[in-house]
Write a protein that holds these residues in place. Structure first.
Motif, mmCIF file in Angstrom:
data_model
loop_
_atom_site.group_PDB
_atom_site.id
_atom_site.type_symbol
_atom_site.label_atom_id
_atom_site.label_comp_id
_atom_site.label_asym_id
_atom_site.label_seq_id
_atom_site.Cartn_x
_atom_site.Cartn_y
_atom_site.Cartn_z
ATOM 1 N N THR A 190 -56.315 -7.011 12.791
ATOM 2 C CA THR A 190 -56.176 -7.457 11.400
ATOM 3 C C THR A 190 -55.306 -8.695 11.262
ATOM 4 O O THR A 190 -54.975 -9.095 10.153
ATOM 5 N N ASP A 195 -60.819 -7.758 8.366
ATOM 6 C CA ASP A 195 -60.148 -7.305 7.147
ATOM 7 C C ASP A 195 -59.642 -5.876 7.291
ATOM 8 O O ASP A 195 -58.616 -5.518 6.723
ATOM 9 N N VAL A 196 -60.372 -5.065 8.042
ATOM 10 C CA VAL A 196 -60.001 -3.664 8.249
ATOM 11 C C VAL A 196 -60.317 -3.284 9.685
ATOM 12 O O VAL A 196 -61.340 -3.708 10.238
ATOM 13 N N THR A 198 -60.273 0.325 12.168
ATOM 14 C CA THR A 198 -60.028 1.759 12.322
ATOM 15 C C THR A 198 -60.147 2.113 13.796
ATOM 16 O O THR A 198 -60.907 1.472 14.542
ATOM 17 N N GLU A 225 -55.893 3.496 10.585
ATOM 18 C CA GLU A 225 -56.764 2.644 9.791
ATOM 19 C C GLU A 225 -55.871 1.644 9.073
ATOM 20 O O GLU A 225 -54.928 2.012 8.380
ATOM 21 N N GLN A 226 -56.152 0.397 9.285
ATOM 22 C CA GLN A 226 -55.262 -0.650 8.783
ATOM 23 C C GLN A 226 -56.062 -1.734 8.104
ATOM 24 O O GLN A 226 -57.100 -2.170 8.608
ATOM 25 N N SER A 227 -55.567 -2.175 6.940
ATOM 26 C CA SER A 227 -56.213 -3.234 6.173
ATOM 27 C C SER A 227 -55.297 -4.436 6.110
ATOM 28 O O SER A 227 -54.085 -4.304 5.960
ATOM 29 N N VAL A 234 -59.400 0.981 2.717
ATOM 30 C CA VAL A 234 -59.904 1.139 4.075
ATOM 31 C C VAL A 234 -61.201 1.935 4.111
ATOM 32 O O VAL A 234 -62.273 1.404 4.282
ATOM 33 N N SER A 235 -61.141 3.230 3.926
ATOM 34 C CA SER A 235 -62.335 4.054 4.015
ATOM 35 C C SER A 235 -62.079 5.385 3.342
ATOM 36 O O SER A 235 -60.984 5.673 2.869
ATOM 37 N N PRO A 283 -67.264 2.847 4.996
ATOM 38 C CA PRO A 283 -66.180 2.186 4.285
ATOM 39 C C PRO A 283 -66.495 2.079 2.806
ATOM 40 O O PRO A 283 -67.593 2.377 2.365
#
Length: 722
Positions: A190, A195-196, A198, A225-227, A234-235, A283
């Motif tokens: 990221t 952008d995201v 996981t 999970e990182q944005s 994220v999801s 997502p």
């Protein structure tokens, strides 16, 4: 050009201006037909409309205001389209072809308008010629600017990818912690790339340490999970939630095949649906493209990582897939290491840099064979090591050492000392000088570690063999002395035998005591001599004194094979019939000699006029050796080295050429002044000699001895030569 033509073109531009929007639409139709990528990116299509309007308006300004094309800049929106095309990986040649076709369409429209405004075909013909000329000039100028912007953007993109790959190598796998490694993967992903991100791992990777993970294991757990964006959720899957991807879904297919996938979400795909049979956990809306990357290490699938980009971001392309795959592979190896060695973290870190050399080292001075036997006791691995290090001038260094003690600390210290020996050997230190520096290293290590369970100590024997002079220089720091077997001789019908002696070397104190000198002893060895270096584990046994072991070693060397490999096996079989109580390192080398036809020596007077003679001597020798192909570069190297020796060194000056698996040029003099490269300024008359040597030589350097120094340079031989 006729004045009435310019007047007519001004009128034509004014009359055509209300049709700018219509003309731009026609340009867009041409672009859509010739450049299908526009249909895939609505934002790019919108920019293309603005670009068409801008181009038509700018061209009409050229006609109406009678501007010089050289003073006209391409519209900013056209440059932005060039940047966007670069980011999306669209071929610049395709876009330029579309650009030219669009302007041809504009010319056709202007010709139709000209025919409507006048019935004077001579005037129309002259105006058309001017139109075409101006249009081509404008297209060429605008194209140059667009290509420049495109290339800059591609270069920046490539630079960002290289930086990201470099960052991944530094930031991923800094610990032996599974979760932390997954977090590092997401953080790198990221950081200006996705952008995201996981990361899902099979539950067996996290909990069942003794089981083998695989795609049939029970579920995956969302580790991280990182944005990169606050406004881009994220999801629908939460961290630490167990996931099961449906059979036939894209993630399930990636896990089953182990192949990375690049997926573009179709515009009709409603990402808002929480779960779909064709995808599984999806997502949130606005995802335009994603990468599915199985985490595989050592033939095993550990989990899955996904990289997402929203629709407003340039979509992933094949280059992005390759970059992401490289990052994911690095993370997978680190995760697998953490899974397999979580309970041995300290051990893995300590042994990381303490591996013994594997495989034969490329050199031609000796034929070498080695063996390492770990201790059979429960005290763990020890600190014995050996090494074969190629040196300049066709020489080779043979090293055997032993760190006192056993266990992780001894093994780690062994690795550090071996690295230090290689570093000191690289600057061509004499054996006694090298051991003096190594002694300082051991003392410094002991101080830094502040050990309370005894002093850090080690023994080491360092030998340098020169196949040209057949001299062997040896120094010992408390280490057992090496044995030398002369070349075998056959007496009558009896078996081959050799005379065996232990080199008479004054052994200095072990490393780590400090303040005591080491001495270098030199011996001339006949070609085909066997040199045996070993640690005390080979000869020190309970129930057998050292003298008996040395006698057995002498017998094996005296009556054994000429092959170092066979000699190693015979020594171990004779002296160590059972598992040793201490570690054993053994290095056996059979010496080679370089015949005089492969060595050329020329003594030079301390006179600049001698340089030309050195060049002629070199050229003649290369002709004798069939290396005329290297004449230019070698004469240049010799000229620069000899010039430096005469100008800055002291007599005697000598040139030596050595033909082996490489061609070595050496120039020696009696001065110990260190040479160095410097960046010559534009008007400097000198300062470029060593720079030229470095350009033509594969390797170059300097070594020092009691009489002065030697500057050497090596060149690879042409293919097909000796």
């Amino acid at each position: 050009m006729r004045p009435d033509v310019e007047v007519f073109l001004c009128r034509l531009a004014r009359e055509f201006r209300p049709r700018v929007e219509q003309s731009a639409d026609e340009l867009l139709q041409v672009m859509r037909r010739e450049l299908p990528e526009l249909s895939e990116h609505e934002d790019l299509a919108t920019l293309a409309v603005e670009e068409g309007v801008a181009h038509v308006s700018t061209f009409l300004d050229l006609l109406e205001r009678r501007l010089d094309v050289a003073d006209v800049e391409a519209p900013e929106v056209a440059l932005e389209v060039g940047r966007q095309l670069a980011r999306r990986g669209v071929s610049i040649s395709d876009s330029l072809r579309t650009y030219r076709l669009g302007h041809l369409s504009l010319l056709r429209q202007l010709q139709e308008e000209a025919a409507r405004l006048s019935g004077d075909w001579e005037l129309i013909s002259a105006a058309t010629i001017k139109l075409v000329s101006t249009a081509f000039e404008y297209v060429d100028r605008a194209s140059e600017q667009i290509v420049a912007v495109y290339q800059r953007e591609r270069d920046l993109l490539l630079q960002r990818r290289l930086i990201l790959a470099n960052e991944a190598s530094k930031r991923i796998g800094s610990t032996l912690d599974t979760v932390r490694t997954a977090e590092e993967l997401a953080e790198v992903g990221t950081d200006g790339f996705a952008d995201v991100v996981t990361v899902d791992l099979f539950c067996s990777v996290l909990h069942e340490e003794n089981s083998r993970p695989g795609h049939d294991a029970q579920g995956l757990r969302r580790i991280v999970e990182q944005s990169a964006l606050d406004d881009f959720p994220v999801s629908v899957v939460g961290t630490d939630e167990v996931i099961t991807y449906p059979m036939g879904s894209e993630p399930a297919r990636a896990l089953a095949t182990g192949q990375a996938l690049l997926h573009h979400m179709p515009p009709a795909m409603p990402g808002a649906h929480a779960r779909q049979e064709s995808w599984g956990p999806t997502p949130v809306p606005d995802v335009g493209s994603l990468l599915l990357l199985p985490l595989r290490a050592r033939g095993t699938t550990l989990g899955l990582t996904q990289f997402f980009r929203r629709r407003s971001t340039p979509p992933f392309d094949e280059d992005d897939l390759l970059l992401a795959q490289e990052i994911a592979d690095r993370a997978a190896v680190s995760i697998d290491n953490a899974r397999r060695y979580t309970h041995e973290r300290d051990t893995a870190l300590a042994l990381q840099r303490s591996l013994l050399p594997r495989g034969a080292v490329k050199q031609s001075a000796v034929e070498a064979a080695s063996r390492y036997l770990p201790s059979g006791m429960h005290v763990g691995v020890g600190g014995d090591w050996y090494d074969v290090i190629p040196l300049s001038g066709a020489r080779v260094a043979l090293v055997v050492g032993d760190v006192v003690g056993h266990g992780i600390h001894a093994a780690a210290t062994m690795g550090r000392l071996r690295t230090a020996v290689r570093a000191f050997a690289d600057i061509d230190l004499m054996p006694d000088e090298l051991l003096t520096h190594l002694d300082d290293v051991v003392i410094r290590l002991a101080r830094e570690e502040e050990r309370h369970d005894g002093e850090t100590s080690a023994t080491c024997l360092y030998a340098i063999y020169d196949p040209v002079s057949r001299l062997c220089s040896v120094a010992s720091a408390g280490h057992p002395l090496p044995a030398v077997a002369q070349p075998s001789t056959t007496g009558g019908d009896g078996p081959a035998s050799r005379s065996v002696d232990f080199l008479d070397v004054t052994a200095g104190p072990p490393l780590g005591l400090g303040g005591f000198p080491f001495e270098t002893a030199q011996f001339e060895l006949a070609e085909g001599s066997l040199l045996a270096l070993y640690t005390d584990g080979l000869v020190a046994h309970s129930g057998r004194d050292v003298d008996s072991s040395l006698t057995m070693l002498r017998d094996v060397l005296g009556q054994g094979s000429d092959s170092p490999e066979e000699v190693c096996d015979q020594l171990l079989a004779t002296l160590l019939p059972t598992r040793p109580a201490d570690d054993v390192a053994l290095l056996v080398a059979r010496t080679r000699a370089l015949d005089h036809d492969h060595v050329a020596v020329l003594d030079l007077p301390s006179d600049p006029a001698a340089v030309s003679g050195a060049r002629r001597f070199t050229s003649g020798k290369l002709a004798d050796w069939g290396l005329e192909e290297l004449s230019f570069s070698t004469e240049l190297v010799v000229s620069e080295l000899v010039t430096n020796a005469i100008r800055y060194g002291r007599s005697p000056v000598q040139l030596r050429l050595i033909l082996q698996d490489t061609l070595t040029c050496e120039v020696s003099d009696a001065s110990s002044t260190a040479p160095h490269m410097r960046r010559a300024r534009t008007f400097d008359e000198g300062g470029r000699g060593l720079l030229l040597v470095a350009q033509f030589a594969g390797r170059w350097g300097a070594r020092y001895n009691r009489e002065g120094k030697v500057i050497w340079a090596e060149q690879a031989l042409p293919s097909g030569s000796q």
